[in-house]
Every structure is written in C-alpha cells, then in structure tokens.
Design an enzyme around this catalytic site. Structure first.
Site, PDB file in Angstrom:
ATOM      1  N   VAL A   1       0.987  -1.336  -0.120  1.00  0.00           N
ATOM      2  CA  VAL A   1      -0.029   0.032  -0.008  1.00  0.00           C
ATOM      3  C   VAL A   1       0.787   1.176   0.012  1.00  0.00           C
ATOM      4  O   VAL A   1       2.017   1.193   0.288  1.00  0.00           O
ATOM      5  CB  VAL A   1      -0.902  -0.101   1.115  1.00  0.00           C
ATOM      6  CG1 VAL A   1      -1.815  -1.200   1.331  1.00  0.00           C
ATOM      7  CG2 VAL A   1      -0.198  -0.009   2.438  1.00  0.00           C
TER       8      VAL A   1
ATOM      9  N   GLU B   1      11.042  -3.170  -2.319  1.00  0.00           N
ATOM     10  CA  GLU B   1      11.208  -3.284  -3.566  1.00  0.00           C
ATOM     11  C   GLU B   1      12.253  -2.497  -3.923  1.00  0.00           C
ATOM     12  O   GLU B   1      11.799  -1.299  -3.465  1.00  0.00           O
ATOM     13  CB  GLU B   1       9.785  -3.075  -4.121  1.00  0.00           C
ATOM     14  CG  GLU B   1       9.616  -3.280  -5.728  1.00  0.00           C
ATOM     15  CD  GLU B   1      10.210  -4.691  -6.169  1.00  0.00           C
ATOM     16  OE1 GLU B   1       9.928  -5.506  -5.804  1.00  0.00           O
ATOM     17  OE2 GLU B   1      11.340  -4.608  -6.899  1.00  0.00           O
TER      18      GLU B   1
ATOM     19  N   ALA C   1      12.901   0.321 -10.158  1.00  0.00           N
ATOM     20  CA  ALA C   1      12.612   1.737 -10.733  1.00  0.00           C
ATOM     21  C   ALA C   1      11.226   1.801 -11.848  1.00  0.00           C
ATOM     22  O   ALA C   1      11.239   0.817 -12.643  1.00  0.00           O
ATOM     23  CB  ALA C   1      13.657   2.357 -11.303  1.00  0.00           C
ATOM     24  N   GLU C   2      10.615   2.847 -11.867  1.00  0.00           N
ATOM     25  CA  GLU C   2       9.606   2.844 -12.779  1.00  0.00           C
ATOM     26  C   GLU C   2      10.212   3.158 -13.974  1.00  0.00           C
ATOM     27  O   GLU C   2      11.300   3.542 -14.145  1.00  0.00           O
ATOM     28  CB  GLU C   2       8.680   4.149 -12.494  1.00  0.00           C
ATOM     29  CG  GLU C   2       7.645   3.622 -11.271  1.00  0.00           C
ATOM     30  CD  GLU C   2       6.844   4.926 -10.849  1.00  0.00           C
ATOM     31  OE1 GLU C   2       6.206   5.522 -11.836  1.00  0.00           O
ATOM     32  OE2 GLU C   2       6.699   4.790  -9.550  1.00  0.00           O
TER      33      GLU C   2
ATOM     34  N   ALA D   1      19.071   3.203   0.547  1.00  0.00           N
ATOM     35  CA  ALA D   1      19.358   3.015  -0.944  1.00  0.00           C
ATOM     36  C   ALA D   1      18.826   4.035  -1.556  1.00  0.00           C
ATOM     37  O   ALA D   1      19.443   4.665  -2.556  1.00  0.00           O
ATOM     38  CB  ALA D   1      18.851   1.601  -1.445  1.00  0.00           C
ATOM     39  N   ASN D   2      17.490   4.629  -1.494  1.00  0.00           N
ATOM     40  CA  ASN D   2      16.859   5.628  -2.122  1.00  0.00           C
ATOM     41  C   ASN D   2      17.758   6.867  -1.904  1.00  0.00           C
ATOM     42  O   ASN D   2      17.868   7.883  -2.720  1.00  0.00           O
ATOM     43  CB  ASN D   2      15.351   5.661  -1.781  1.00  0.00           C
ATOM     44  CG  ASN D   2      14.720   5.027  -2.743  1.00  0.00           C
ATOM     45  OD1 ASN D   2      15.184   4.423  -3.483  1.00  0.00           O
ATOM     46  ND2 ASN D   2      13.175   4.796  -2.561  1.00  0.00           N
TER      47      ASN D   2
ATOM     48  N   CYS E   1       8.988   8.780  -4.694  1.00  0.00           N
ATOM     49  CA  CYS E   1       9.587   8.053  -3.537  1.00  0.00           C
ATOM     50  C   CYS E   1      10.836   8.962  -2.883  1.00  0.00           C
ATOM     51  O   CYS E   1      10.926   8.872  -2.010  1.00  0.00           O
ATOM     52  CB  CYS E   1      10.102   6.724  -4.007  1.00  0.00           C
ATOM     53  SG  CYS E   1       8.602   5.645  -3.887  1.00  0.00           S
TER      54      CYS E   1
END
Ligand code: NAD
Ligand code: UGA
Length: 464
Positions: free
Chosen positions: A89, A160, A163-164, A222-223, A275
């Site tokens: 979600v 997850e 990447a988009e 990581a992000n 994100c």
C-alpha cells in the site's frame, strides 16, 4: 487447477501490479491475487488499458491474467484464502499532525494490518513490500499479535527496489532481493519460504537476508544514496555554468573511477517520482527523532539542492527571455518524472509549469504517456494551459520549449521543422541534456543546457 501456493498482494499500484505479475509469470504453479480498495484501479487492471504504463508489462499481464494472476475486489475473502500476503500500500509523507511534511503516513499500512487480523482464519506470512520507516514491523507485529485464538503471523520485510520505466527488467533481473526477518525459528522458516519464491528466477547469491530492521532501513538508505548522487551532480552543474566546464564531461571523468561508478550522474532539472523526496524526508525525520540532528541536516540538504536546481532552471528561463514571460507561449516537452512512465508524482514539471503560469506565460504541455495525469495535477491551477500530445503541434507558435523528461523521442525530433514553426527569437531549455545543442544553435535557436555553457545570441542576459 490446484496451485502449490496462494499468494495475495494488498495494494494494486505501481509496485503491487508489476511485481505480482512477475511472480505469476515466473511461477505458473502459484496462484497470485492482487486486491485494492480502489475498485476502479482493479477494473483497469482487468481491462485492456492498464492503470500503469511499463514497457513489457502488457505482454506479461496478457500471458498470466485469468490463468494464475487475478485482480480482485473481495479483500476480506482473499485474506482468508491466502497464506502469504504482500502489503504494497502507499506510504506517503504525512500532511498533518506530528511529523507533518516529513514522517511517513502509516494509516494505510495500519488499516491493512487490522484487516488481515480481522479476516484471517489460518496462520499467515505478512510481507512488507511498501517502503517503511525502520521499526514499522514492530507495530505490524503488535497489531497482529493481538489476534485472539491460535492464529500466528510472521512479519517479513521485503522492500522493492524496482524503478519505474524499467520495472519489468528490474523485477526480472534484480541487483538483489532483500528479505529481513526475525531471527527466530519461525522467522527463519518464513524467510526461507519467501526466498523459495524468488529462487524460481533470481540466482540464489542475489537473494540476501538480514535482520528485519536492517532490511527496512536499507531501502530508505538505498533511495537516499541514489537521490544524493543526483543532487551531487546537479550541484556541480551550477558550478559548471559559471566556469565554462561541461557537466557531461565532468560526470564522465568522475564516473569512470570504478570506486564512484557512472550511474545516476546525469544532471537534470532535479529528481522527481513518488519516492525519493518522501523517503529522504522520512530518513530525516527518523534521524531527528533519534536526536541525530547533524545527520538529519546532511540528508535534508539533498532535497534542498533538488529544489534549488528547479528554481535555477526557472530563473534561467526568465533571465534568458528578457525577464518577462507574460503572454509568451512556452512548450513543456515531457511531463512525467522520467522517461517510459506516465507517472507524474512529484514530477519537477508540475513545479516548473506552476512557476511559468505565475509569470503569466501560456503553457502547452506535451507528453506521450502522461497527459491524463498532467491534466489531473494541474486541474485547479489558473492560467492558460493546453495539452497536445504531438510535439510538433505543441511547439508550433511557441516562444520557447523546455525539455523536462528524457523521452527517447525528443532526441529524434526534427528541430529544423520545429524552429520554422516557432516565434523568433526561439529558445530551447534542455533540462535533460538530451538533444544536440550545437546543431540546434546552428539552426537558429538560443540553447540553454544544464551545466554547460549556453549557446545563445544574447550572452549578456543569459547569466543566472
Ligand atoms: P500506489 O499509490 O501506486 O499504490 C498503492 C495502492 O494501495 C493504491 O492503489 C491504494 O488504493 C492501495 N491501498 C491503500 N490502502 C489500502 C488498503 N487498506 N487495502 C487495499 N488497498 C489499499 O503506490 P506505489 O507506487 O505502488 O507504492 C507502494 C509502496 O511501494 C510505497 O511504500 C512506495 O514507497 C514503495 N515503492 C514504490 C516504488 C515505485 O516505483 N513506485 C518502488 C519501490 C517501492
Ligand atoms: C527509484 C529507485 O531508482 C528505485 O530503486 C526505487 O525502488 C524507487 O525509486 C522507489 O523506491 O520508488 P524511480 O523513482 O522509479 O526509482 O526512478 P529513478 O530512475 O530512480 O529516477 C528518479 C528521478 O531521478 C527521476 O526524476 C530521474 O529523471 C532522476 N535522475 C535519475 C536524474 O535526474 N539523473 C540521474 O542520473 C538518474
């Protein structure tokens, strides 16, 4: 048909849909069901127009949907029937109360946990796939532990990293799959069950395990590291513009150092997407919460540089176009936050368009996949905005064009033809450094890249 495992995913968004489609594709003997409270989204997943655009997704959906992949609305029943439940979600930035603007809003996650608790009739493995603040699993465990009777729940963290725009390739061939668990007998058993699913197509050495808190934190970090690289190179792009150095040359020279690496060093109008900003601000909040103000300030500066980069881009447009945009028509080429997606969440194009409208410019927006979302994003904005998919029609009659998304098709445009259709002097602001600047200058444009000397016939006005 009797399936070997029954897997449920709660949340049919950009992550839930593609990641479950990949599991269904790779594990034809597993039944995978995806549910969502947004029933229109479920309808879209069951239609020929999927709610998410990702290269390669349509094909996999066609192969699996109705066979071992199902998009369903009966959440309660699905919770009863499935033993492995992914939770994917949304976890947006909180907009109210304590931590507003930084902390994660965990209401959707908590509601999901309570739903699982209420409708479970057998033991479950509950897997956090959403990106969450470190220690969220504890809250999840505490809610689930309030179960009356003998039902047991094992909570795992499986963030997850896709990447988009490249989701299907990332899911098929991930750099790593991370699974965090409690280091108890039941935790390790649940971890092994989840690892078995991924082992169907991911080499075992890429399936790594850790304690549950390391797993939760690794995703945020990581992000933050990826976004930090974008802000680092963007900060240097500002210096390049002052010193006649060229950011592409600097990035190449720096990135060829094996210790640094070449990825995520493309200067741009700044990072967007749902994100990076949210996850860094969440990290900032966590650091402040634990009293680590210097660490919080360090990470917050990554977001500040990102805002600075967008402001610089606008200031450059205004300064170069003789300090007035009123009544001028500007074409925004590209509205999604990156190429190969229709997603516009936190896209710099939203901020830049609003700034252009504030200067009373007329804005024409063009994008091959994101016009629907762009119109939703700007629905309550006042000013002259139009949406035209064809780039040639969009730029016609404009004073300037600003390239905001790195769509491949923009690299191949016929700029001679475009120049002819524009008001002169014609300006290009290449927020992605994707076109041939010299060629466009020779055609007659005044060209303003990121982090490179401007190719302008009006040098004096162009300095930012
Ligand atoms: P999204 O908004 O596209 O999808 C989330 C879905 O969850 C929505 O459709 C929403 O209706 C549904 N939902 C919310 N509460 C629900 C409930 N109680 N029951 C059923 N459904 C419910 O979000 P997303 O982009 O897929 O991201 C999901 C999570 O994954 C976030 O935590 C995000 O940070 C993380 N993530 C996203 C990406 C990405 O590329 N978008 C990549 C990695 C991780
Ligand atoms: C990012 C991460 O790359 C994923 O690993 C992660 O799973 C995901 O966030 C998430 O948690 O949501 P995503 O935001 O989809 O993926 O796309 P990125 O490729 O990371 O691009 C993010 C932004 O940075 C885009 O606006 C992109 O244009 C920009 N960017 C990226 C640059 O400006 N320069 C670069 O060199 C790279």
């Amino acid at each position: 048909m009797k399936f070997k495992k029954n897997i449920l995913c709660i949340g049919a968004g950009y992550v839930g849909g593609p990641s479950m489609a990949m599991i269904a594709h790779k594990c034809p003997d597993y039944r995978v069901t995806v549910v969502d409270i947004n029933t229109a989204r479920i309808d879209a997943w069951n239609s020929s127009e999927l709610p998410v655009y990702e290269p390669g997704l349509d094909e996999i959906i066609k192969k699996t949907r109705g066979k071992n992949l199902f998009f369903a609305k009966d959440i309660e029943n699905q919770i009863k029937e499935n033993d492995i439940i992914f939770v994917s979600v949304n976890t947006p930035t909180k907009t109210f109360g304590d931590g507003a603007g930084k902390a994660s809003d965990l209401q959707f996650l908590e509601k999901t946990a309570r739903q699982i608790l209420e409708h479970s009739q057998s033991p479950k493995i509950v897997i956090e796939k959403s990106t969450l603040p470190v220690k969220t699993a504890l809250a999840m465990e505490r809610i689930l532990a309030s179960a009356k009777g003998k039902i047991t729940f094992e909570v795992l963290s499986n963030p997850e990293f896709m990447a988009e725009g490249s989701a299907m390739a990332d899911l098929e061939n991930p750099d790593r799959v991370l699974i965090g668990s409690r280091e108890t007998e039941s935790g390790l058993k649940a971890r092994a069950q989840l690892a078995d699913i991924y082992a169907r197509w991911v080499p075992v050495e890429k399936i790594i395990t850790s304690n549950i808190w390391s797993s939760e934190l690794s995703k945020l970090v990581a992000n933050a590291f990826l976004a930090q690289r974008v802000s680092s190179i963007n900060s240097i792009s500002a210096l390049c513009e002052k010193t006649d150095a060229d950011i592409s040359e600097v990035a190449k020279a720096v990135g060829m150092d094996g210790r640094i690496g070449s990825k995520f060093l493309k200067a741009s109008i700044g990072f967007g997407g749902s994100c990076f900003k949210k996850d860094i601000l969440n990290l900032v909040y966590l650091c402040s919460y634990y009293g680590l103000q210097q660490v919080a300030d360090y990470w917050e500066s990554v977001v500040k540089i990102n805002e600075y980069q967008q402001d610089r881009f606008i200031a450059n447009i205004l300064g170069s176009m003789f300090n007035t945009l009123a009544g001028k028509k500007i074409c925004v080429l590209g509205f999604s936050f990156k190429a190969d997606t229709g997603d516009t969440r936190e896209s710099p194009a939203i901020y830049i368009t609003r700034k252009l409208l504030a200067e009373h410019a007329e804005v024409v927006i063009s994008d091959p996949k994101a016009l629907k979302n762009a119109a939703i994003d700007l629905a309550s904005d006042k000013g002259k905005i139009s949406y035209i998919e064809d780039p040639y029609s969009a730029v016609s009659g404009c004073h300037a064009l600003a390239i905001l998304t790195d769509w491949e098709l923009y690299k191949k445009l016929d700029f001679q033809k475009i120049f002819k259709s524009m008001v002169k002097p014609a300006f290009i602001f290449d927020g992605r450094n994707i076109i041939d600047h010299k060629k466009c200058f020779d055609i007659g444009f005044n060209v303003y890249p990121i982090g490179k000397p401007a190719l302008s016939r009006f040098e004096d006005q162009s300095s930012v």
